[in-house]
Design an enzyme around this catalytic site. Sequence first.
Site, PDB file in Angstrom:
ATOM      1  N   SER A 162     -33.721  12.325  70.389  1.00  0.00           N
ATOM      2  CA  SER A 162     -35.040  12.947  70.241  1.00  0.00           C
ATOM      3  C   SER A 162     -36.144  11.904  70.100  1.00  0.00           C
ATOM      4  CB  SER A 162     -35.063  13.838  69.001  1.00  0.00           C
ATOM      5  OG  SER A 162     -34.038  14.792  69.051  1.00  0.00           O
TER       6      SER A 162
HETATM    7  N1  SAH Z   1     -29.287  13.941  66.870  1.00  0.00           N
HETATM    8  C1  SAH Z   1     -28.987  13.203  68.083  1.00  0.00           C
HETATM    9  C2  SAH Z   1     -29.518  13.852  69.338  1.00  0.00           C
HETATM   10  C3  SAH Z   1     -28.805  15.091  69.619  1.00  0.00           C
HETATM   11  S1  SAH Z   1     -28.803  15.683  71.275  1.00  0.00           S
HETATM   12  C4  SAH Z   1     -29.446  11.775  68.014  1.00  0.00           C
HETATM   13  O1  SAH Z   1     -30.058  11.381  67.013  1.00  0.00           O
HETATM   14  O2  SAH Z   1     -29.165  11.029  68.955  1.00  0.00           O
HETATM   15  C5  SAH Z   1     -27.875  17.141  70.916  1.00  0.00           C
HETATM   16  C6  SAH Z   1     -26.400  16.881  70.723  1.00  0.00           C
HETATM   17  O3  SAH Z   1     -25.833  18.135  70.318  1.00  0.00           O
HETATM   18  C7  SAH Z   1     -25.670  16.475  72.002  1.00  0.00           C
HETATM   19  O4  SAH Z   1     -24.982  15.285  71.792  1.00  0.00           O
HETATM   20  C8  SAH Z   1     -24.728  17.643  72.258  1.00  0.00           C
HETATM   21  O5  SAH Z   1     -23.486  17.259  72.831  1.00  0.00           O
HETATM   22  C9  SAH Z   1     -24.545  18.206  70.860  1.00  0.00           C
HETATM   23  N2  SAH Z   1     -24.081  19.597  70.782  1.00  0.00           N
HETATM   24  C10 SAH Z   1     -24.429  20.662  71.563  1.00  0.00           C
HETATM   25  N3  SAH Z   1     -23.790  21.766  71.156  1.00  0.00           N
HETATM   26  C11 SAH Z   1     -23.017  21.406  70.083  1.00  0.00           C
HETATM   27  C12 SAH Z   1     -22.115  22.102  69.218  1.00  0.00           C
HETATM   28  N4  SAH Z   1     -21.854  23.412  69.350  1.00  0.00           N
HETATM   29  N5  SAH Z   1     -21.494  21.411  68.235  1.00  0.00           N
HETATM   30  C13 SAH Z   1     -21.730  20.079  68.062  1.00  0.00           C
HETATM   31  N6  SAH Z   1     -22.565  19.359  68.852  1.00  0.00           N
HETATM   32  C14 SAH Z   1     -23.206  20.016  69.849  1.00  0.00           C
END
Ligand code: SAH
Length: 217
Positions: free
Chosen positions: A61
């Site tokens: 993000s």
């Molecule tokens: N917080 C992260 C950015 C997250 S992007 C950072 O600081 O880099 C969103 C992430 O959520 C992705 O890696 C995606 O694979 C994950 N995601 C999506 N659905 C999910 C679920 N049901 N359980 C766990 N992770 C999930």
Amino acid sequence: MAYEKERHLMVEYQLRDRGIKDERVLAAMENVPRHRFVGEHLQDNAYDDCALPLGEGQTISQPYMVAVMTELLKLKGSEKVLEIGTGSGYQSAVLSLLASEVFTVERIPSLADRARKLLKELDYRNVHVIVSDGSLGLPEHAPFDGIIVTAAAPEIPQHYIEQLNMNGRLVIPVGGRYSQILYQIKKTPAGIEKSISTACVFVPLIGKAGWQDTEIY
Ligand code: SAH
């Protein structure tokens, strides 16, 4: 330390000047080496005012969004926090400096592995990276004082409310596939206090209580 000046300018111009007030959040983001959480070819862009790709079609993000969401958790230092969507591990590192224990859940094993190794290398010892469907929360480690969801849900999964401590807070982007609203929810003895913050765009939360795989691809 590398990129110290860029990091300081990010905190002053992208965060403080835009209204982030929590000094602990500002200090944590001044401290965490964001460039280590992106691919080598993107390191020079790590402190830019935007989201960046982190592989597997996912994104780290924008710094401002990390700050807004983190500030909404109102952490004092003693909390147990759950993050859904580990991705690069950057948000987990920020949380690790602000809470006593951080559980972070990722559905894509290769991302979880990479984040786990990096967080260990950088010595963020109070973070536990777990591979599972985070749309269901993390019942085996509940309750939490704060839950931060860094992927977008079609609606607020009830599991999160159930897994919050009394007076605990949930921060989550909710809405359609391509744009959402950031919600902050507080669990109080009188019920749920819900308010909305800003418009945002997150990758989808894919799972049993999120979007189905088939709706995405
Ligand atoms: N917080 C992260 C950015 C997250 S992007 C950072 O600081 O880099 C969103 C992430 O959520 C992705 O890696 C995606 O694979 C994950 N995601 C999506 N659905 C999910 C679920 N049901 N359980 C766990 N992770 C999930």
